[in-house]
Design a protein around this motif. Structure first.
Motif, PDB file in Angstrom:
ATOM      1  N   GLU A   1      52.867  16.195  20.663  1.00 12.06           N
ATOM      2  CA  GLU A   1      52.650  15.121  19.745  1.00 12.06           C
ATOM      3  C   GLU A   1      52.089  14.065  20.365  1.00 12.06           C
ATOM      4  O   GLU A   1      51.265  13.284  19.854  1.00 12.06           O
ATOM      5  N   GLU A   2      52.357  13.916  21.633  1.00 10.71           N
ATOM      6  CA  GLU A   2      52.117  12.623  22.168  1.00 10.71           C
ATOM      7  C   GLU A   2      50.578  12.768  22.817  1.00 10.71           C
ATOM      8  O   GLU A   2      49.822  11.700  22.838  1.00 10.71           O
ATOM      9  N   SER A   3      49.957  13.807  22.853  1.00 19.43           N
ATOM     10  CA  SER A   3      48.796  14.217  23.260  1.00 19.43           C
ATOM     11  C   SER A   3      47.734  14.030  22.079  1.00 19.43           C
ATOM     12  O   SER A   3      46.358  13.400  22.417  1.00 19.43           O
ATOM     13  N   GLY A   4      47.947  13.776  20.937  1.00 21.75           N
ATOM     14  CA  GLY A   4      47.189  13.619  19.869  1.00 21.75           C
ATOM     15  C   GLY A   4      46.521  14.754  19.292  1.00 21.75           C
ATOM     16  O   GLY A   4      45.827  14.824  18.182  1.00 21.75           O
ATOM     17  N   ALA A   5      46.989  16.020  20.005  1.00 25.01           N
ATOM     18  CA  ALA A   5      46.330  17.338  19.652  1.00 25.01           C
ATOM     19  C   ALA A   5      46.696  17.791  18.136  1.00 25.01           C
ATOM     20  O   ALA A   5      46.310  18.701  17.608  1.00 25.01           O
ATOM     21  N   CYS A   6      47.983  17.053  17.677  1.00 26.03           N
ATOM     22  CA  CYS A   6      48.549  17.403  16.122  1.00 26.03           C
ATOM     23  C   CYS A   6      47.548  16.671  15.291  1.00 26.03           C
ATOM     24  O   CYS A   6      47.773  16.878  13.841  1.00 26.03           O
ATOM     25  N   ASN A   7      46.755  15.711  15.598  1.00 29.14           N
ATOM     26  CA  ASN A   7      46.156  14.966  14.673  1.00 29.14           C
ATOM     27  C   ASN A   7      44.948  15.782  13.818  1.00 29.14           C
ATOM     28  O   ASN A   7      44.792  16.947  14.398  1.00 29.14           O
ATOM     29  N   ALA A   8      44.444  15.209  12.706  1.00 31.83           N
ATOM     30  CA  ALA A   8      43.267  15.889  12.189  1.00 31.83           C
ATOM     31  C   ALA A   8      41.938  15.978  12.987  1.00 31.83           C
ATOM     32  O   ALA A   8      41.952  15.456  13.930  1.00 31.83           O
ATOM     33  N   PRO A   9      41.384  17.020  12.751  1.00 33.86           N
ATOM     34  CA  PRO A   9      40.118  17.487  13.569  1.00 33.86           C
ATOM     35  C   PRO A   9      39.173  16.008  13.488  1.00 33.86           C
ATOM     36  O   PRO A   9      38.956  15.268  12.647  1.00 33.86           O
ATOM     37  N   SER A  10      38.501  15.968  14.595  1.00 33.17           N
ATOM     38  CA  SER A  10      37.456  14.714  14.584  1.00 33.17           C
ATOM     39  C   SER A  10      36.340  15.154  15.804  1.00 33.17           C
ATOM     40  O   SER A  10      36.463  16.654  16.066  1.00 33.17           O
ATOM     41  N   HIS A  11      35.622  14.198  16.097  1.00 33.36           N
ATOM     42  CA  HIS A  11      34.458  14.608  16.879  1.00 33.36           C
ATOM     43  C   HIS A  11      34.853  15.276  18.399  1.00 33.36           C
ATOM     44  O   HIS A  11      34.133  16.232  18.709  1.00 33.36           O
ATOM     45  N   TYR A  12      36.024  14.598  18.825  1.00 37.04           N
ATOM     46  CA  TYR A  12      36.495  14.856  20.138  1.00 37.04           C
ATOM     47  C   TYR A  12      37.598  16.063  20.070  1.00 37.04           C
ATOM     48  O   TYR A  12      38.308  16.335  21.065  1.00 37.04           O
ATOM     49  N   HIS A  13      37.852  16.623  18.965  1.00 37.50           N
ATOM     50  CA  HIS A  13      39.188  17.307  18.544  1.00 37.50           C
ATOM     51  C   HIS A  13      38.843  17.901  17.324  1.00 37.50           C
ATOM     52  O   HIS A  13      38.826  18.116  16.195  1.00 37.50           O
ATOM     53  N   LYS A  14      38.192  19.431  17.885  1.00 37.01           N
ATOM     54  CA  LYS A  14      37.515  20.090  16.739  1.00 37.01           C
ATOM     55  C   LYS A  14      38.809  20.807  15.746  1.00 37.01           C
ATOM     56  O   LYS A  14      38.540  21.123  14.487  1.00 37.01           O
ATOM     57  N   PHE A  15      39.654  21.250  16.431  1.00 38.96           N
ATOM     58  CA  PHE A  15      40.655  22.271  15.652  1.00 38.96           C
ATOM     59  C   PHE A  15      42.332  21.482  15.833  1.00 38.96           C
ATOM     60  O   PHE A  15      42.357  20.752  16.776  1.00 38.96           O
ATOM     61  N   ARG A  16      42.854  21.582  14.859  1.00 37.28           N
ATOM     62  CA  ARG A  16      44.257  20.954  14.764  1.00 37.28           C
ATOM     63  C   ARG A  16      45.203  21.861  15.528  1.00 37.28           C
ATOM     64  O   ARG A  16      45.219  22.881  15.287  1.00 37.28           O
ATOM     65  N   PHE A  17      46.101  21.228  16.237  1.00 39.93           N
ATOM     66  CA  PHE A  17      47.306  21.970  16.983  1.00 39.93           C
ATOM     67  C   PHE A  17      48.578  21.532  16.173  1.00 39.93           C
ATOM     68  O   PHE A  17      48.542  20.393  15.603  1.00 39.93           O
ATOM     69  N   SER A  18      49.533  22.598  16.081  1.00 36.12           N
ATOM     70  CA  SER A  18      50.856  22.176  15.376  1.00 36.12           C
ATOM     71  C   SER A  18      51.990  23.062  16.070  1.00 36.12           C
ATOM     72  O   SER A  18      51.577  24.465  16.455  1.00 36.12           O
ATOM     73  N   ALA A  19      53.070  22.543  16.265  1.00 41.54           N
ATOM     74  CA  ALA A  19      54.109  23.408  16.713  1.00 41.54           C
ATOM     75  C   ALA A  19      54.667  23.894  15.621  1.00 41.54           C
ATOM     76  O   ALA A  19      54.947  23.529  14.377  1.00 41.54           O
ATOM     77  N   VAL A  20      55.326  25.209  16.033  1.00 42.23           N
ATOM     78  CA  VAL A  20      56.351  25.982  14.445  1.00 42.23           C
ATOM     79  C   VAL A  20      57.495  25.357  14.753  1.00 42.23           C
ATOM     80  O   VAL A  20      58.293  25.179  16.003  1.00 42.23           O
ATOM     81  N   PRO A  21      58.360  25.206  13.509  1.00 42.74           N
ATOM     82  CA  PRO A  21      59.634  24.786  13.648  1.00 42.74           C
ATOM     83  C   PRO A  21      60.476  26.102  14.251  1.00 42.74           C
ATOM     84  O   PRO A  21      60.577  27.271  13.811  1.00 42.74           O
ATOM     85  N   VAL A  22      61.389  25.823  15.144  1.00 42.47           N
ATOM     86  CA  VAL A  22      62.411  26.622  16.002  1.00 42.47           C
ATOM     87  C   VAL A  22      63.702  26.161  15.750  1.00 42.47           C
ATOM     88  O   VAL A  22      64.167  25.008  15.809  1.00 42.47           O
ATOM     89  N   TYR A  23      64.283  27.316  15.523  1.00 45.16           N
ATOM     90  CA  TYR A  23      65.950  27.089  15.087  1.00 45.16           C
ATOM     91  C   TYR A  23      66.692  27.940  16.004  1.00 45.16           C
ATOM     92  O   TYR A  23      66.212  28.866  16.652  1.00 45.16           O
ATOM     93  N   ASN A  24      68.043  27.290  16.207  1.00 45.77           N
ATOM     94  CA  ASN A  24      69.012  28.123  16.749  1.00 45.77           C
ATOM     95  C   ASN A  24      69.477  29.266  15.973  1.00 45.77           C
ATOM     96  O   ASN A  24      69.265  29.467  14.687  1.00 45.77           O
TER      97      ASN A  24
END
Length: 344
Positions: free
Chosen positions: A218-241
């Protein structure tokens, strides 16, 4: 009543083969870490003692003694993996594909309920899509599928993942993420973090890796919407106990992707390449559309088929990926099969 007449009202449950292998894997990981730490301490103490005690007139002798310090056969997996990643970046063609094809950690099919499931395991809904390694380095990002072939070559907001105006980062900066690319929303769903900004997580537990994954991504900005320097969005999956509420959420909860079963990770497991009983996959008709085979028209046939492979240790496994242990053949049966083949 005599002691030998006492009978238990139930049979003690037998320990499954998968549970035994889980316990052995955890013991082996702990031993490897102890060996690596002991090696580091011995090497450090040897160097310090040589530097303080060796006479100045014999510098060559101290160098020789340092070189003859024995290396542990089970060195820290994190260090060796870092070295392999840097070497792999110089490979070309089939060699680099072969290398990446061996790097993913692959789950086994869940055939029993692990001990201490609620305390020692995570669970999450696996996204449907293409499993891949995503590597960012030297101002570019490359994703490689399970067979090692390139899926995408693109700029990203990951550290050292794009050539931006203020530079692409340190030469030692790189990231390796274990992802599933979901075609429908063109998103890389990150299921594990292997290296981050040059720091290796191979020798870290899943509990720590998932913590870093959620905070650093989340800190890196990789979860942001695609842009010129960021073609694909990344997302973490929800993890549970793996308690009752966590299992219910993973099994029935709404997620932004199509589900393909449930993945279970042991909290104490390190990231190891190949199949491991410390990661398990479960599929049924409620959480995966790929639980049974279909014909060319997409219809379910009246009978399901299975292909079995006879391994060198006489075990029969299915051709699934990962394979499922079906049973073990008797030596007499294998001998008869060999006689039959000779007659044919």
């Amino acid at each position: 009543m005599a002691p030998h007449d006492i009978r238990r009202p139930f049979k003690r449950a037998a320990i499954s083969d998968q549970q035994k292998r889980r316990e052995l894997s955890l013991l082996r990981q702990a031993q490897n870490r102890r060996d690596a730490q002991q090696q580091a301490r011995c090497l450090a103490s040897s160097i310090l003692s040589l530097q303080s005690a060796a006479p100045e007139s014999q510098p060559e002798q101290s160098d020789t003694e340092i070189e003859t310090v024995p290396e542990s056969e089970q060195e820290s997996e994190a260090f060796s993996k870092d070295l392999d990643v840097r070497q792999a970046s110089k490979l070309r063609g089939p060699e680099v594909r072969k290398w990446f094809a061996r790097q993913l950690m692959l789950p086994e099919w869940m055939i029993d309920v692990p001990d201490r499931l609620a305390q020692d395991w995570y669970v999450f809904a696996r996204p449907a899509g293409k499993r891949c390694f995503v590597v960012s380095s030297n101002g570019t990002t490359v994703s490689r599928q399970r067979n090692g072939s390139i899926l995408h070559h693109f700029p990203s907001a990951l550290p050292a993942g794009a050539k931006i105006r203020d530079g692409s980062g340190s030469a030692q900066s790189y990231c390796i993420l274990d992802c599933i690319f979901h075609e429908l929303d063109q998103t890389y769903y990150v299921i594990d973090m292997v290296c981050w900004n040059g720091y290796s997580l191979y020798d870290c537990t899943a509990e720590f890796r998932f913590y870093w994954l959620n905070s650093k991504l989340e800190e890196s900005g990789a979860c942001n919407a695609p842009s010129h320097y960021h073609k694909f969005r990344f997302s973490a999956v929800p993890v549970y106990n793996c308690d009752s509420s966590g299992l219910y959420s993973a099994y029935t909860g709404v997620v932004p992707y199509a589900k393909d079963g449930l993945l279970f990770y042991n909290k104490h497991a390190l990231y190891q390449t190949g199949n491991t009983p410390l990661a398990l996959v479960w599929k049924d008709e409620n959480c995966s559309q790929y639980v049974i085979d279909t014909d060319g028209k997409g219809e379910i046939p009246s009978q399901q088929q299975v292909v079995l492979e006879l391994q060198d240790d006489r075990k029969l496994v299915t051709s699934d990926d990962p394979p499922v242990l079906f049973g073990c053949l008797d030596g007499d049966i294998i001998e008869k099969m060999g006689s039959l083949r000779r007659l044919i």
